[in-house]
Design an enzyme around this catalytic site. Sequence first.
Site, short mmCIF file in Angstrom:
data_model
loop_
_atom_site.label_atom_id
_atom_site.label_comp_id
_atom_site.label_asym_id
_atom_site.label_seq_id
_atom_site.Cartn_x
_atom_site.Cartn_y
_atom_site.Cartn_z
N VAL A 110 64.57 31.17 38.75
CA VAL A 110 63.84 30.60 39.36
C VAL A 110 62.36 31.13 39.83
CG1 VAL A 110 65.44 29.09 40.64
CG2 VAL A 110 64.86 31.22 41.69
N HIS A 111 61.31 30.43 39.92
CA HIS A 111 60.11 31.18 40.33
C HIS A 111 59.13 30.18 41.32
CE1 HIS A 111 58.72 28.63 36.89
NE2 HIS A 111 57.53 28.75 37.43
N ASP A 136 61.76 35.35 39.97
CA ASP A 136 60.76 35.92 39.09
C ASP A 136 59.98 36.93 40.15
OD1 ASP A 136 58.26 36.63 37.66
OD2 ASP A 136 58.41 34.37 36.82
N LYS A 138 57.00 37.95 40.12
CA LYS A 138 55.76 37.48 40.49
C LYS A 138 55.81 36.31 41.42
CE LYS A 138 54.77 34.51 36.56
NZ LYS A 138 55.92 34.55 35.89
N TYR A 168 56.42 32.76 30.06
CA TYR A 168 56.80 31.67 29.31
C TYR A 168 56.98 31.97 27.85
CZ TYR A 168 56.91 27.10 27.32
OH TYR A 168 57.37 25.68 26.60
N ARG A 237 58.23 32.27 14.45
CA ARG A 237 58.41 32.62 15.59
C ARG A 237 59.39 34.34 15.48
NH1 ARG A 237 60.96 28.52 19.89
NH2 ARG A 237 59.46 27.03 20.02
N GLU A 306 65.56 31.01 22.64
CA GLU A 306 66.04 29.89 21.81
C GLU A 306 66.53 30.40 20.40
OE1 GLU A 306 62.30 27.53 21.50
OE2 GLU A 306 62.84 26.75 23.62
N ARG A 353 54.28 20.32 29.05
CA ARG A 353 54.75 21.18 27.99
C ARG A 353 55.57 20.20 26.96
NH1 ARG A 353 55.21 25.94 31.13
NH2 ARG A 353 53.41 27.18 30.86
N LYS A 376 63.61 17.80 33.54
CA LYS A 376 63.11 18.54 34.74
C LYS A 376 62.53 17.55 36.03
CE LYS A 376 60.81 22.57 32.61
NZ LYS A 376 59.73 23.37 32.46
#
Length: 429
Positions: A110-111, A136, A138, A168, A237, A306, A353, A376
């Site tokens: 969580v952040h 997080d 930050k 991210y 990736r 992923e 996103r 979400k």
Amino acid sequence: MWQLEGAKCSFLFCLGMSIIICSVIYLRASIPTAPKPSEPSSCRPFSTECKAVLPGTEIGVEWLRRDCQVESYILNSHLQCSNLTRELHFITRPLSREEEDYPLAFILTVHKELEVFVRLLRAIYMPQNVYCIHVDAKAPWEYQEAIRKLVSCFQNTFLSSHSETVTYAGFSRLQADVNCMRDLAKSKIGWRKVVNLCGQDFPVKSNLELVQYMQSKEWRDRNMTPGVKQPVSMRHRTELEHIEITGSHVVLKGMGLKKGPPPHNLQVYFGTAYYALTRPFVDFVLKSPIARDLLEWSIDTFSPDEHYWVTLNHVKEAPGSHINGDWEGDIRAIKWKDQEGNTHNGCKGHYVRDICIYGMEDLPWIIERNSMFANKFERDTFPEVLDCLEQWHRNKVLSQSTVPIEPSWLLATQSNSSSSSYFNSSARA
């Protein structure tokens, strides 16, 4: 003379009273007092669409929310933990023997969205489970302190021993999960499977349904990591070197430097970052050279969470591996923008996103899918969605209980009958 003596007495009396009054004022000002929790404002009423999924509304029952301003309560409250768990309606006893015998572990990264996080934790919380919270590094200090205070009220809930500054699509997101796994591996709670969540998820299945799903014939001894062999469109990736700009974003290194092949001749897979993993598999992740080497190789890849879990789950030696696995395992209900018109009928909220932030008209789709979780949700943009889904979920959880319902577990009351008697009769049925 008598008048002079009387004046003296009056003067001394007034002086004494003044000293007493000043002393009281000084003491009250100098001794710190814990501020009282702010009085909650009137609860937001359930929307019309929400009432359609709550029991009894078809015959005129009105559901009245008891729970308001969760975030301000956590930030401002100086109540004892016993009051906090009661006032925030946490379930404090196992609701069935089946659930008690199959404890789950949860990793929550969580952040932001403090209120959504508290309501998520409340929805998945059961005293027999165990919860590792990764905050997080930050995140604002006030946010971190609020979560630290909440977590301290539960013996089976703890903060990750090491906090990452999460980026991210960066390796730090994968490392946050691994940090929690190391902590969970030391837990004395005999958890059977671990599920990872982010702070904007919310459960659709009850804890009992999660336990039953994970013990089903298909998944009893298997890990759930939906994914397929890495498509050509996703190879950049892992074939090109990337660099993580701490706390910001991930970019290509140089002009697109080629990476070496994956270790141990592994076939790279592509899937979701979400999983349900057996405890022996977690031990494999933490101890196996294959897993360690793949983790190190993944440091300069894009969105390694992923490919990491799903790739390892196709390794034959991995406990509970699913080497012929595909997209099986209904872990998340997510509306991706590029799947509009195919797997869903469009986002009724808005896309961020390319993922739908759910609106009220998405609710029937979420409930009908009956995935393990949905993603979400945002408090500020569509608060009524979470109100409704949370109440629908708590109704389901309590209706499945085999133990008497505590009044403090109710998030809402019914206007024309006793909610507790409703749930108790449901539990006996």
